[in-house]
Design a protein around this motif. Structure first.
Motif, PDB file in Angstrom:
ATOM      1  N   UNK A   1      15.470  17.769 -40.615  1.00  0.00           N
ATOM      2  CA  UNK A   1      16.299  17.461 -39.459  1.00  0.00           C
ATOM      3  C   UNK A   1      15.726  16.268 -38.709  1.00  0.00           C
ATOM      4  N   UNK A   2      16.577  15.360 -38.232  1.00  0.00           N
ATOM      5  CA  UNK A   2      16.086  14.249 -37.402  1.00  0.00           C
ATOM      6  C   UNK A   2      15.653  14.750 -36.030  1.00  0.00           C
ATOM      7  N   UNK A   3      14.861  13.931 -35.350  1.00  0.00           N
ATOM      8  CA  UNK A   3      14.306  14.282 -34.041  1.00  0.00           C
ATOM      9  C   UNK A   3      15.022  13.461 -32.976  1.00  0.00           C
ATOM     10  N   UNK A   4      15.477  14.133 -31.917  1.00  0.00           N
ATOM     11  CA  UNK A   4      16.092  13.470 -30.775  1.00  0.00           C
ATOM     12  C   UNK A   4      15.268  13.758 -29.524  1.00  0.00           C
ATOM     13  N   UNK A   5      15.202  12.791 -28.611  1.00  0.00           N
ATOM     14  CA  UNK A   5      14.364  12.886 -27.421  1.00  0.00           C
ATOM     15  C   UNK A   5      15.191  13.387 -26.239  1.00  0.00           C
ATOM     16  N   UNK A   6      14.637  14.313 -25.472  1.00  0.00           N
ATOM     17  CA  UNK A   6      15.297  14.812 -24.272  1.00  0.00           C
ATOM     18  C   UNK A   6      14.331  14.703 -23.087  1.00  0.00           C
TER      19      UNK A   6
END
Length: 278
Positions: A174-179
Motif C-alpha cells: 500500500x502507498x503511504x499518505x501524509x496526514x
C-alpha cells in the motif's frame, strides 16, 4: 453523466474544480454536487470491499501467442497478458498447468485505471471477468492484483499487463499518505520528507475493506527525525507483513529534512559601545 458513475468519477479526479463550485453557491455546481452525492451511494454499493470490476478476454493460445501475435494485438488496442498464481480458496495452485490463463485486455480499460490511480495501480485489487469474446456476457471471475505492468521503452505506452490471483494470505503493498502535516514544526518551516519506502507490505484479513493507502501521522515531526512504522496508522483488520516486522527499526519509511529557515534561534544582541571621537 448522471447515469454513468464511472464518468462522474473520471471528471471528479481530473476536473476537481467543477465539483468544488458547490461551496461558492453556484447553482450549476450545486446541481452537479447533488447528483454526484446520489451517485456516490450507487458506486459504494457497486464496489464492496473497495474492489473494482474489470473485464478481459481469453486469448487463443494457437493464434495469439508469441511476439508477432502480441504485436498484432497491440495494433488492435488489445494488451496481452496472463493471469497466474494460486488461490487456495478456489482450489487453484500454481503448479497446475491450468492455473495460467492467457488474456488480452482492452487498452482503454487499463488506461482508465492508470489515469485514476497512476503509480498505485498495482496496489489495487480487482474482480476481473474473463470473457470468451466481445459478444460474450458471462465469464469466469478471478480476484487479482495487477503485476508486472510493462511499458514501451520509448513512447511509454502499455506493452503488457499481467495479473496475479489474490487471496487474504497474499500481501499487498500500500502507498503511504501524509496526514496532519500542519501540526509538524519542521513541515511548517520549509521542511520536507525524503521517502525511503513509498509503499509498505501488509496483510488484509478476509472480509475487511481493502484500503487505498496507509496514513502516516506527521504531527510533531522535527528536522532530522527518522520516520518508522510506529507512525503508520493501520486500519482494523490490516497488519504489517512478516518481512516488515522482522526488519523492525531498520525499516525506515522516510527522513525529515530541510534547511531550517524560519527557526527561532535564541540569539542575544550585544550593544556596541560608542567609539570615542579623537
Amino acid at each position: 453523466m448522471a447515469t454513468d458513475p464511472d464518468l462522474v468519477e473520471f471528471f471528479e479526479v481530473n476536473f476537481p474544480e467543477a465539483f468544488n463550485e458547490a461551496q461558492t453557491g453556484a447553482k450549476d455546481g450545486d446541481r452537479l454536487a447533488t447528483s454526484h452525492r446520489k451517485i456516490d451511494k450507487k458506486v459504494e454499493s457497486r464496489y464492496p470491499r473497495n474492489i473494482r470490476p474489470m473485464q478481459t478476454y481469453l486469448r487463443d493460445v494457437e493464434t495469439e501467442e508469441g511476439s508477432r501475435a502480441c504485436r498484432r494485438l497491440r495494433w488492435k488496442n488489445m494488451i496481452p497478458g496472463t493471469i497466474r498464481g494460486s488461490d487456495p480458496n478456489l482450489g487453484i495452485f500454481s503448479k497446475q498447468p491450468e492455473s495460467e490463463i492467457y488474456v488480452k485486455t482492452p487498452w482503454a480499460v487499463l488506461q482508465r485505471e492508470l489515469d485514476r490511480y497512476h503509480r498505485d495501480f498495482e496496489s489495487r485489487v480487482y474482480d476481473i471477468t474473463v470473457l470468451d469474446g466481445p459478444e460474450d456476457t458471462e465469464g469466469t471471475t478471478h480476484r487479482v492484483l495487477p503485476q508486472n505492468l510493462q511499458r514501451h521503452p520509448v513512447n511509454s505506452t502499455i506493452y503488457c499487463a499481467n495479473f496475479c490471483r489474490y487471496h487474504p494470505g497474499r500481501p499487498i503493498k500500500f502507498p503511504v499518505s501524509f496526514i496532519n502535516t500542519e501540526e509538524s514544526p519542521a513541515l511548517k518551516r520549509d521542511g520536507f520528507i525524503i521517502p525511503i519506502q513509498r509503499s509498505i507490505e501488509c496483510f488484509v484479513e478476509d472480509g475487511v475493506d481493502i484500503p487505498e493507502s496507509l496514513d502516516m501521522e506527521c504531527s510533531g515531526l522535527q528536522f532530522k527525525d527518522v520516520i518508522r512504522t510506529d507512525r503508520i496508522i493501520l486500519p482494523d483488520g490490516v497488519r504489517f507483513s512478516d518481512r516488515v516486522i522482522k526488519r523492525g527499526k531498520e525499516f525506515i519509511v522516510g527522513v525529515m529534512f530541510g534547511s531550517g529557515r524560519g527557526l527561532e534561534e535564541d540569539t542575544t544582541e550585544t550593544e556596541k559601545e560608542p567609539v570615542a571621537e579623537k
